[in-house]
Write an enzyme that holds these catalytic residues in place. Structure first.
Site, PDB file in Angstrom:
ATOM      1  N   ASP A   1      64.567  71.998  56.762  1.00 35.66           N
ATOM      2  CA  ASP A   1      63.497  71.501  55.894  1.00 35.66           C
ATOM      3  C   ASP A   1      62.535  72.651  55.605  1.00 35.66           C
ATOM      4  O   ASP A   1      61.930  73.202  56.527  1.00 35.66           O
ATOM      5  CB  ASP A   1      62.784  70.351  56.617  1.00 35.66           C
ATOM      6  CG  ASP A   1      61.728  69.697  55.741  1.00 35.66           C
ATOM      7  OD1 ASP A   1      61.708  69.954  54.526  1.00 35.66           O
ATOM      8  OD2 ASP A   1      60.928  68.927  56.304  1.00 35.66           O
TER       9      ASP A   1
ATOM     10  N   GLU B   1      65.627  70.047  51.557  1.00 37.26           N
ATOM     11  CA  GLU B   1      65.926  69.404  52.836  1.00 37.26           C
ATOM     12  C   GLU B   1      67.393  69.008  52.892  1.00 37.26           C
ATOM     13  O   GLU B   1      67.934  68.505  51.913  1.00 37.26           O
ATOM     14  CB  GLU B   1      65.091  68.126  52.886  1.00 37.26           C
ATOM     15  CG  GLU B   1      64.538  67.760  54.219  1.00 37.26           C
ATOM     16  CD  GLU B   1      63.793  66.433  54.090  1.00 37.26           C
ATOM     17  OE1 GLU B   1      64.118  65.528  54.859  1.00 37.26           O
ATOM     18  OE2 GLU B   1      62.933  66.312  53.218  1.00 37.26           O
TER      19      GLU B   1
HETATM   20 MG   LIG Z   1      59.939  70.175  53.244  1.00 37.49          MG
END
Ligand SMILES: [Mg+2]
Length: 347
Positions: A8, A104
């Site tokens: 992420d 992500e």
């Molecule tokens: Mg992020």
């Protein structure tokens, strides 16, 4: 035992803008719609967060909290290019990549032989390569399943690398506050806390029937998560029947006006996802609303192509059914089945 990574990027849109203009690095920066058009913040950097600015916040409020905030409109073409480069690096490690948004993804590295099979080394390599090739910092979580990998990537942010080895899973979950579980916002956390349930260990002690009575199906899910059970596979090539995004709010949205505002953020995110799916053939649009009493309702309508205003109409009629504060909103589209899509193309 599986090895799952959750990668992420840290404040992705803002990170791309700071990379391209280093003068933005140390000043509070947000990407989003302008205040006079009732815009909301999509992403902000860490200097802005110090002022209490966060994503999904109305821009007008962000400007009040931080008058010197530098606001930029989003440049999705640029973000998509960077995203594509990052996804390519993921694919150098494994073909089992499930992107969740532009910044992500889950990776299943269970059968990867490189780095002597060490998922920790793989995560370290990913971080290095993404930074070296794109200038973007990514946080990575490593765990035996998706839900823990996602918690892990958030654990050490920014620039995080957090590993939950199988041997420590049990201990990690035992101490895990229930509010860290997906879908548990402050309202649910409070409700649980009133019954003396603060950690997953407390949750595990609850009889399943009792959780089911109080939270319905979600109670059953809570029961599983509290035991670290999450069998969801990393999905690579499923045929998508729908594309949607939803958010559980930290604080319930008190009225319809706030719901309309929050809906704008979701519609923007949905647009982003649809582009990633190559703008697929759309059969229906829908809006989902969950109220503070945990009742849910979905309103949908036939469509070919997304009409922005229609989401707001759907919200209007869905909200009327409960007419009370809202804890979750979702927007989405149902897609035409693949064979029907062929027919539409070649009538
Ligand atoms: Mg992020």
């Amino acid at each position: 035992m599986r090895k799952i990574l959750h990668a992420d990027c840290d404040c992705f849109y803002a990170a791309v803008e700071m990379r391209d203009d280093p003068a933005l690095k140390d000043i509070p920066l947000a990407i989003g719609g302008s205040a006079d058009r009732r815009g909301v913040i999509a992403t902000c950097n860490y200097p802005a967060r110090k002022f209490g600015v966060h994503s999904a916040m109305p821009t007008a409020r962000a400007m009040r909290l931080c008058p010197q905030l530098k606001l930029l409109p989003p440049d999705f073409n640029k973000y998509r290019d960077v995203s594509r480069q990052i996804q390519e690096i993921f694919h150098e490690l494994t073909p089992l990549v499930e992107p969740l948004s532009l910044d992500e993804a889950y990776l299943d590295v269970t059968d990867v032989a490189r780095f002597r099979g060490s998922a920790t080394w793989m995560a370290r390599w990913l971080k290095q390569e993404v930074l070296a090739r794109t200038g973007i910092v990514v946080s990575v979580g490593v765990a035996p399943n998706k839900f823990l990998a996602k918690i892990a990537s958030d654990w050490d942010k920014p620039d995080g690398l957090f590993v939950i080895p199988p041997g420590e899973m049990e201990r990690f979950i035992t101490d895990l506050p229930v509010k860290k579980l997906h879908g548990v916002g402050p309202a649910t956390a409070r409700k649980l806390e009133q019954q003396g349930i603060a950690t997953c260990a407390d949750l595990r002690d609850q009889p399943l029937e009792r959780l089911f009575d109080q939270f319905g199906k979600f109670g059953q899910r809570l029961h599983e998560l509290a035991q670290g059970i999450d069998e969801r596979p990393v999905n690579v090539t499923r045929e998508r029947k729908s594309v949607s995004v939803e958010t559980t709010y930290d604080r319930d949205l008190p009225d319809l006006a706030r719901c309309h505002q929050a809906l704008e953020v979701l519609i923007a995110k949905l647009g982003e996802r649809l582009t990633r799916h190559g703008d697929p053939a759309i059969a229906k649009q829908f809006v989902k609303v969950r109220f503070d009493d945990f009742t849910s309702t979905t309103q949908e309508t036939g469509a070919c192509g997304v009409v922005h205003a229609r989401f707001h109409e759907l919200l209007e009629s869905a909200w009327q059914r409960g007419g009370r504060p809202v804890r979750l909103l979702g927007v989405g589209v149902r897609l035409l089945p693949l064979d029907r899509r062929q027919l539409e193309l070649f009538p």
